[in-house]
Design an enzyme around this catalytic site. Structure first.
Site, PDB file in Angstrom:
ATOM      1  N   GLU A 155      20.041   5.482 -24.002  1.00 23.94           N
ATOM      2  CA  GLU A 155      20.180   4.063 -24.358  1.00 23.94           C
ATOM      3  C   GLU A 155      21.497   3.844 -25.114  1.00 23.94           C
ATOM      4  O   GLU A 155      22.237   2.894 -24.851  1.00 23.94           O
ATOM      5  CB  GLU A 155      18.981   3.620 -25.218  1.00 23.94           C
ATOM      6  CG  GLU A 155      18.982   2.126 -25.506  1.00 23.94           C
ATOM      7  CD  GLU A 155      17.753   1.657 -26.303  1.00 23.94           C
ATOM      8  OE1 GLU A 155      16.890   2.502 -26.633  1.00 23.94           O
ATOM      9  OE2 GLU A 155      17.669   0.450 -26.598  1.00 23.94           O
ATOM     10  N   GLU A 213      10.402   1.877 -33.492  1.00 23.14           N
ATOM     11  CA  GLU A 213       9.933   0.891 -32.502  1.00 23.14           C
ATOM     12  C   GLU A 213       9.553   1.602 -31.195  1.00 23.14           C
ATOM     13  O   GLU A 213       8.486   1.361 -30.616  1.00 23.14           O
ATOM     14  CB  GLU A 213      11.044  -0.140 -32.261  1.00 23.14           C
ATOM     15  CG  GLU A 213      10.777  -1.125 -31.138  1.00 23.14           C
ATOM     16  CD  GLU A 213      11.975  -1.275 -30.205  1.00 23.14           C
ATOM     17  OE1 GLU A 213      11.860  -0.889 -29.025  1.00 23.14           O
ATOM     18  OE2 GLU A 213      13.043  -1.775 -30.662  1.00 23.14           O
ATOM     19  N   HIS A 214      10.431   2.502 -30.732  1.00 24.01           N
ATOM     20  CA  HIS A 214      10.124   3.249 -29.504  1.00 24.01           C
ATOM     21  C   HIS A 214       8.838   4.057 -29.657  1.00 24.01           C
ATOM     22  O   HIS A 214       7.990   4.075 -28.771  1.00 24.01           O
ATOM     23  CB  HIS A 214      11.254   4.245 -29.191  1.00 24.01           C
ATOM     24  CG  HIS A 214      12.343   3.680 -28.350  1.00 24.01           C
ATOM     25  ND1 HIS A 214      12.672   4.201 -27.127  1.00 24.01           N
ATOM     26  CD2 HIS A 214      13.198   2.649 -28.560  1.00 24.01           C
ATOM     27  CE1 HIS A 214      13.691   3.518 -26.611  1.00 24.01           C
ATOM     28  NE2 HIS A 214      14.026   2.577 -27.458  1.00 24.01           N
TER      29      HIS A 214
END
Lengths: 431, 431
Positions: free
Chosen positions: B143, B70-71
């Site tokens: 994160e 996704e990143h």
């Protein structure tokens, strides 16, 4: 852009603002009670809304109130306290389904208005005091909430930065008060303060939904009629103190954390009522407000130092706060990059394209905020709070008219005040 | 193009399945400034064991790869960030990865066509290099560390891994610093080819727009692109025991306030469609009846000094796993868990209170109507429902049709404190 026409009227000391709209499937009621941020009252004000929502004359316990809300098709009642510049707001918000969408067509809105009025104006009392068991219960809950601020490291770091940076200013007070003052409060002293607040706070009630102004005048005077018209002690506008620190300083604290929290406080000397307000918003957008901003690109994308690196503006105090979560040993690398971005802003090292891009995103963000009743009220309330007449309909043009020179002028005013770093211990482990 | 009208809600939904298998939904919303669009694949953190598209043998991939992918999709071949492009077009873009889905989204009040084109194109044009994959590891590591310091997140995942022995729902969505270190660009391509086939994806657009035009645009966009023939995706999950893995877990952290979460694990999480919808709504009603703010139990827990307003509950169910969680901050984690267990037992040994059930049913209907104000809610929930063969617009009729018997059945099946219940505590270090 959708046209927003607000109708204002007064019922006693209550300023009512009605926005008829058919966009939503619910109707929203929001009451702000505003006073100055003050050490003597901040803790009482943090406690008061929670006590009020826990018992009224007619519904003497939290359970009874909540049961009534369930019956109103899950009407919501939320209370909250917040800080806007050096103002302290107690907020009561209700949202209730528009009966049009239900098979049941009882007048839900009036019952919601009645409930809101009874929470604020007709609390449960015994001998000129609140119910002791309610006050004790809410004191215990607030004490726990105050203690747990430490557990949310981003929030904790933000609180610590504010305390350090604004130490002799009212703004340093924590929005929820403090636990020492809390232990002094009892059911009698809180009730006395409640009477004062009702008498002296500035009261603004917003109503947004599928409603008509004339009907609202009738309903509001029926249920809020008890509020007499009196001279408010509270000043109409409460402008924040702007202090100046000759040399910036660094505060470093150590805790057992995995990630260091870097929070940097700047003074902008620009608040909502200044002509430079929109240039400051654009400054913030180019500098750190968005995912195309300098901080995101340089701290995260280019240097891989952080997952988040962003800035935000305190509109009524004149602060700019940078926040980033980094490895504890990367303090120097991160601050160097952040300071460089600030220097570049002051030197005008950004392009017209950057500015145009930021205008587009900022306008979009505002339009989206206006789509949500709560967001619309928040924007509109800036005007009430600062005594400024700046209708939302003109904001887009104001943004468009900002030039690069304006942004640089705003940037030049900005001064570094305090760098706060919450860093991990050397052998930090979390198990 | 199909058109379905929901009279009671005054909504009309448009749908078309394109030749390449992509499912497109458009929901016009008058009066909103904002358009919100999501492009979602049925691929999340639990899909770590599967047969790659066009291959014969199953492979296992490192934890956190769906989130990593996704990143990385946000970066194109020139190393540019697609955030930049969205913001030039006045949009804000984002993405998220859940247990079962990865969604890419934008919201915007202008240039809808361009933004929609950007969304479709960046998700369908992956570019990964060894170098950019390495660079991302630093960002994702931060994160992960941010979540490691977050006691609520640790409590939630602590509880899930206490309930589940093998099912990958127990794995943290972002993986660990060690697991993401093993990720390579080739693995990303393999996952991408397999799970980002249009036949495994849904586009949902909601806003003030013309459905015919939007669908036409997406049809043309997709017709220009080539995809391999769709195949059924084979995913593998180890057999998960019906009962909970461990009854209790304790995590010590650098916090002031403890936490306690109690979970109930579904025995046979194989429901889809109407069965799942009925089951999940029944559990949600039961949770409200047992522990909602209008319940006896909530008032008791509060009066006993065991909870504050962080106390909450929730049910999550998908194909392969399903559980409810109940709890919050507390100074007495064991006592709170003990009381939750007693209250659950007491509730399931009694009969359903008809009056309370009606009141809670109303509340849930009102909540649902309110959430239809939110384009984000509609798009995300609708897509989730689609992937589970449920229909978002069946929520109200289903809520209205639930009987006491339905609730009794769900209650007996779900709330078993002997075999299906786990507890996870967060306790301050040194206690």
């Amino acid at each position: 852009m959708r046209e927003h026409t607000i109708h204002d009227f007064e019922t006693g000391s209550l300023n009512v603002h009605v926005l008829p709209s058919t966009t939503y499937k619910t109707n929203t009621l929001l009451l702000h009670m505003r006073s100055s941020l003050d050490k003597d009252t901040v803790t009482k004000r943090a406690l008061l809304p929670y006590v009020l929502q826990s018992g009224t004359e007619k519904h003497p316990s939290r359970k009874d109130i909540r049961h009534e809300l369930d019956e109103l098709y899950g009407a919501t009642l939320n209370v909250d306290v917040s800080k806007k510049g050096e103002n302290h707001l107690m907020t009561f918000k209700m949202e209730v389904a528009n009966e049009k969408f239900l098979t049941d067509d009882r007048p839900l809105l009036e019952r919601a208005i009645e409930m809101l009025a009874s929470v604020v104006l007709h609390p449960r009392t015994l001998n000129d005091a609140f119910d002791k068991s309610i006050v004790d219960g809410e004191k215990r809950a607030l004490k726990q909430k105050l203690a747990s601020v430490y557990d949310d490291k981003m929030r904790y770091a933000n609180k610590r930065l504010t305390e350090e940076m604004c130490e002799d200013e009212p703004f340093s007070l924590f929005v929820l008060g403090d636990s020492e003052d809390l232990s002094e409060i009892d059911e009698k002293s809180l009730y006395d303060y409640y009477l004062e607040a009702i008498e002296n706070d500035q009261l603004d009630l917003y109503i947004i939904g599928d409603v008509e102004e004339s009907e609202m005048e009738t309903l509001i005077s029926r249920h809020f009629g008890a509020l007499g018209k009196n001279e408010r002690k509270e000043k109409k506008v409460n402008k924040a103190v702007q202090k100046h620190r000759e040399n910036s300083r660094e505060v470093i604290e150590e805790q057992d954390v995995q990630q260091g929290k870097l929070h940097i406080g700047y003074r902008t000397y620009t608040t909502y009522d200044d002509a430079d307000y929109f240039p400051l918003q654009l400054f913030n957008g180019v500098f750190g407000g968005f995912s195309h901003s300098k901080l995101f690109i340089n701290v995260r994308e280019k240097a891989s130092l952080a997952y988040y690196a962003a800035s935000r503006v305190e509109s009524h105090k004149g602060l700019l706060i940078v926040m980033s979560g980094i490895e504890s040993n990367k303090f120097n690398d991160a601050t160097e990059i952040i300071f460089k971005q600030m220097e570049d802003m002051k030197k005008g090292n950004f392009s017209e394209d950057d500015l145009e891009q930021t205008k587009a995103v900022l306008k979009n963000q505002l339009l989206e905020t206006m789509d949500v009743p709560r967001g619309f009220i928040e924007l509109e309330y800036h005007n009430r709070l600062s005594g400024t007449e700046r209708p939302l309909s003109g904001w887009m043009d104001e943004i468009d008219s900002v030039t690069k020179e304006d942004v640089v002028r705003v940037a030049e005013k900005i001064k570094l005040d305090t760098v706060y770093f919450l860093k991990g211990k050397e052998e930090a482990g979390n198990e | 193009m199909n058109k379905v009208t929901f009279d009671q809600l005054q909504e009309t939904l448009y749908h078309e399945e394109l030749p390449n298998g992509l499912s497109v939904y458009v929901l016009p919303k008058k009066g909103f400034n904002k358009t919100f669009a999501t492009f979602t694949t049925k691929y999340g953190s639990i899909d770590n064991h599967f047969i790659p598209l066009g291959k014969k043998d199953a492979i296992k991939v490192p934890d956190g790869i769906a989130h990593f992918l996704e990143h990385k999709l946000f970066e194109n071949e020139e190393g540019e960030d697609v955030f930049q492009q969205f913001s030039k077009q006045g949009a804000s873009a984002n993405a998220f990865t859940s247990f079962t889905r990865t969604a890419y989204l934008f919201s915007s009040t202008m240039e809808i066509e361009k933004n929609l084109e950007t969304l479709l194109d960046f998700v369908q044009d992956p570019y990964f290099s060894e170098q950019s994959v390495e660079k991302e590891k630093g960002i994702i590591e931060q994160e992960i560390k941010m979540y490691d310091d977050n006691p609520d997140w640790r409590n939630y995942f602590g509880l899930i891994s206490s309930m589940y022995e093998y099912h990958p729902v127990k794995i943290d969505i972002a993986g660990t610093a060690a697991s993401i270190n093993d990720i390579t660009k080739d693995m990303l391509y393999t996952c991408y080819e397999t799970f980002y086939h249009p036949s495994n994806m849904v586009v949902f657009v909601v806003g003030n727009l013309e459905p015919e035009k939007i669908i036409e645009q997406i049809r043309n966009n997709q017709a220009k692109k080539d995809f391999k023939a769709p195949e059924k995706i084979e995913r593998f999950f180890e057999a998960e025991p019906e009962e909970v893995h461990e009854k209790e877990t304790t995590i010590k952290m650098n916090v002031n306030t403890g936490k306690s979460l109690t979970g109930f694990k579904d025995k046979r999480p194989d429901k889809q469609g109407t069965d799942l919808l009925k089951h999940e709504l029944s559990i949600q009603l039961l949770l409200e009846m047992m522990f909602g703010q209008s319940s006896e139990n909530y008032q008791k827990l509060f009066d006993e000094g065991l909870i504050d307003d962080s106390f909450s509950f929730d049910y999550s169910g998908e194909y392969g796993f399903g559980f409810s969680v109940i709890g919050g901050d507390t100074d007495h984690p064991e006592k709170l868990a003990g009381r939750v267990k007693e209250m659950t037992n007491e509730f399931i040994s009694g009969n359903i209170d008809k009056g309370q059930m009606e009141s809670i049913r109303k509340k849930k209907i009102g909540y649902f109507l309110r959430s239809l104000n939110s384009p984000e809610f509609i798009a995300n929930q609708f897509t989730r429902y689609q992937f589970n063969k449920m229909d978002l617009f069946e929520v109200i009729p289903t809520l209205e049709s639930l009987t006491e018997q339905d609730l009794e059945n769900a209650m007996k099946e779900h709330f078993n404190t002997e075999t299906q219940m786990s507890i996870c505590y967060i306790k301050p270090k040194g206690e």
